[in-house]
Enzyme design. Structure first.
Site, short mmCIF file in Angstrom:
data_model
loop_
_atom_site.label_atom_id
_atom_site.label_comp_id
_atom_site.label_asym_id
_atom_site.label_seq_id
_atom_site.Cartn_x
_atom_site.Cartn_y
_atom_site.Cartn_z
N LYS A 291 25.29 42.89 45.15
CA LYS A 291 26.37 43.34 46.03
C LYS A 291 26.18 44.82 46.35
O LYS A 291 26.01 45.64 45.44
CB LYS A 291 27.73 43.11 45.34
CG LYS A 291 28.93 43.25 46.24
CD LYS A 291 30.18 42.74 45.54
CE LYS A 291 31.39 42.76 46.49
NZ LYS A 291 32.59 42.19 45.86
N GLU A 375 45.13 30.65 41.98
CA GLU A 375 46.55 30.99 42.07
C GLU A 375 47.45 29.89 41.51
O GLU A 375 48.50 30.19 40.92
CB GLU A 375 46.92 31.28 43.54
CG GLU A 375 46.28 32.53 44.10
CD GLU A 375 44.88 32.31 44.66
OE1 GLU A 375 44.27 33.27 45.16
OE2 GLU A 375 44.38 31.16 44.60
N ARG A 403 49.34 29.57 48.14
CA ARG A 403 48.52 28.53 47.52
C ARG A 403 49.19 27.97 46.26
O ARG A 403 48.83 26.89 45.79
CB ARG A 403 47.15 29.11 47.17
CG ARG A 403 46.54 29.92 48.28
CD ARG A 403 45.14 30.40 47.97
NE ARG A 403 44.17 29.39 48.36
CZ ARG A 403 42.87 29.51 48.16
NH1 ARG A 403 42.39 30.56 47.51
NH2 ARG A 403 42.04 28.58 48.56
#
Length: 630
Positions: A291, A375, A403
């Site tokens: 990354k 979640e 969610r």
């Protein structure tokens, strides 16, 4: 082979500026691909320094995206990017390189993928865990239509902590024989990945014996040719892997696993995809990427450079504000409260930096829980904690809290458990666009029986509300607060005590009653000043509570006024103003009510002030609506 142009000499001029479609990429000599990757990185670093955006994730997938477009052919073939925040390189290779400087700006390129933006964007996204299920549906549709095309799902390792991803894995082998999953493994989602699956992937990366095997396997795959060699390669690769890791995750789902391989070796990636596309079985290709690759500040601080605003290219520094954000106030306040109350715990879903619970993590790690991008589990986990007398603060962005809606209804509210829902980014999330705007939580929470919902007008009131929530154990509570500062007021500003269901009457008048919720309280105050300049008498109310409404105060100001106007950073459909209208109608008060809020449509990306002006969330719009009744 796709790389038939590899024997041609390198192109002498700039590459990216002359790529207008994936076909132009296919025509490049193979020797140019590494230079193209560098040009893409240079463009991303330069342009995102001016607009902000998801720099780190996109720097990490440059070679991977080049290889995909080199081997496959969109829009006939489909690439489904999980979250799609790493789709900038895909945009650049599909005719939008000359527009990358507009990304996340009003009427410019969206920071995620949109089906309406390009035929090459087969699926829009913005939330994690959707790619495998959606791509599998596309593959099944292709099979039903007997089409000859490829579907590739690209997901980061953090997406494999999502329930939908695991549910899709359970169905792939039973649904189709032609499906490619690319596992982009960099150990990060937004912050450092957590949980057993993340540890498993990390073990694959770091195990010294497997590392040597994977390098040999990568060299072997690169030389694949002919059916006999392919069969032998599979046997060698399968045997070596099962010797070391007999319970390899994907093959238990009936999906053949390849890798890990170097996600920055574009030539190896191209040859591997060339091989995989001809297999008649679902496969996972595990690639290891870095990354932020190519930009040292992003490598050094991957959490910060996951998604950020403008920055200085030379050192990656960003402008510091003297005004604390609501997230910073939340993190600091809840941490301080927990130091005085051993029952307080903090929960986040892979967002310690975004929610600023990193403060809690650093200072009280034994009572901090990061459950990953999960979640639904987070809400259920908080429910279980609450049954034991623990006081959980569950911090999730408003757009992601959607969610966990069934868990809020069925597990938290139905059992009247004192879980504290803390919804960051409540309201418009400007540059991020419709997938991230927190414009629906009032509507989806105000129908939940017994749930208390609040929004502060300024920083001092925010702290007071969090303290009140910490002490309230009689049922579930929720609080919404914006991205960035609330009103920019001092934390030690005077604040009347919080009382359940009680608002604040700031001023009392007889012509107009203005009710300004949360971040739009300031707009209501400006409207009051403008109306008073016309000689009108104006009431100004800070409602504090979305549910329960302060019905006594509401009825009082409505009876005294000729018109009421509500202000909310939320859609008008089933919003705060709707609740005001419902109550006044129910008690027979006929004073007309006008509302300022977002229309019943998807709000695009752009700066907040531009979007408010366009959609009528302004003082001028309020005065125009009010004046009709005077």
């Amino acid at each position: 082979m796709t790389t038939s142009a590899s024997s041609e000499p390198p192109h002498p001029g700039p590459l990216l500026a002359n790529l207008h479609s994936p076909e132009d990429l296919k025509a490049l000599p193979e020797a140019d691909l590494t230079r193209l990757a560098q040009e893409i990185r240079d463009s991303l670093i330069t342009n995102l320094s001016r607009t902000g955006g998801h720099l780190g994730p996109n720097l990490g997938v440059v070679e991977l995206t080049i290889a995909l477009h080199r081997v496959f052919s969109t829009p006939k073939d489909h690439f489904v990017f999980d979250v799609a925040h790493q789709g900038y390189v895909h945009k650049m290779l599909t005719g939008r390189a000359d527009k990358i400087h507009t990304i996340r700006t009003y009427q410019g390129l969206n920071g995620f993928l949109l089906r309406s933006e390009s035929e090459h964007d087969c699926y829009g996204a913005g939330h994690a865990g959707t790619a495998l299920s959606a791509a599998l549906g596309m593959a099944a549709g292709r099979d039903q239509l007997k089409e000859d095309s490829h579907v590739v799902a690209l997901a980061g390792d953090a997406a494999f902590t999502c329930g939908p991803t695991l549910e899709a894995l359970n169905n792939i082998a039973e649904t189709t024989k032609k499906f490619i999953v690319v596992l982009n493994d960099n150990e990060w989602s937004i912050d450092k990945n957590v949980g057993a699956i993340a540890r498993y992937f990390n073990a694959l990366q770091t195990h010294s014996t497997y590392s040597s095997v994977r390098n040999a396997a990568a060299d072997f795959v690169e030389r694949l040719a002919g059916k006999a060699t392919r069969n032998l390669a599979h046997k060698v690769e399968q045997g070596a892997k099962n010797l070391l890791f007999p319970n390899v995750l994907f093959e238990k789902f009936g999906i053949r696993y390849f890798g890990p391989i170097d996600g920055h070796n574009v030539h190896l990636l191209v040859k591997t995809f060339d091989y995989l596309k001809n297999l008649n079985e679902p496969v996972v290709l595990h690639v290891i990427t870095e990354k932020g690759r190519g930009y040292q500040p992003a490598i050094d601080n991957p959490g910060k450079f996951h998604g950020l605003g403008t920055y200085k290219i030379e050192d990656g520094s960003t402008g510091a504000s003297s005004t604390p954000t609501a997230s910073e106030i939340f993190g600091r306040t809840v941490t301080d409260l927990a130091k005085d109350d051993p029952k307080i715990v903090a929960i986040t879903g892979a967002m310690p930096g975004g929610t600023k619970l990193e403060i809690f993590k650093d200072e009280i790690p034994e009572r901090y829980y990061d459950v990953g991008i999960a979640e639904e589990h987070a809400a259920l986990f908080a429910s279980g904690l609450a049954t034991k007398g623990i006081r959980p603060f569950l911090a999730i962005y408003s757009t992601f809290m959607q969610r966990a809606y069934d868990m809020i209804l069925h597990d938290i509210a139905l059992q009247n458990l004192p879980v504290r829902l803390c919804m960051d980014r409540g309201g418009l999330s400007g540059d991020d666009g419709p997938t991230h705007h927190g414009l629906f939580d009032i509507g989806y929470l105000r129908v939940v029986p017994g749930l208390i919902h609040m929004q502060p007008k300024d920083e001092a009131e925010f702290v007071a509300m969090l303290k009140w929530m910490a002490a309230y154990d009689d049922g579930p509570t929720a609080i919404r607060y914006p991205r960035g500062p609330i009103a920019g007021t001092p934390l030690d500003a005077p604040c009347p005590p919080i009382e359940l269901g009680k608002g604040e009457l700031v001023s009392e008048g007889t012509d107009v009653a203005l009710i300004g919720l949360g971040t739009l309280f300031g707009m209501a105050g400006e409207t009051k000043a403008r109306l008073e300049q016309r000689g009108l008498s104006v009431s100004l109310v800070n409602p504090r509570f979305i549910k329960p409404l302060d019905t006594e105060l509401l009825e009082k100001v409505a009876r005294n006024a000729r018109v009421v106007c509500t202000f909310e950073d939320h859609v008008l459909m089933n919003g705060f103003g709707t609740g005001v209208i419902e109550h006044l109608h129910g008690v027979g008060i006929t004073t007309p009510v006008e509302r300022i809020g977002w229309p019943d449509e998807w709000i695009e990306h752009g700066k907040n002030d531009i979007l408010r002006e366009k959609h009528g969330l302004t003082v001028e719009a309020a005065i125009k609506k009010i004046s009709k009744h005077l």
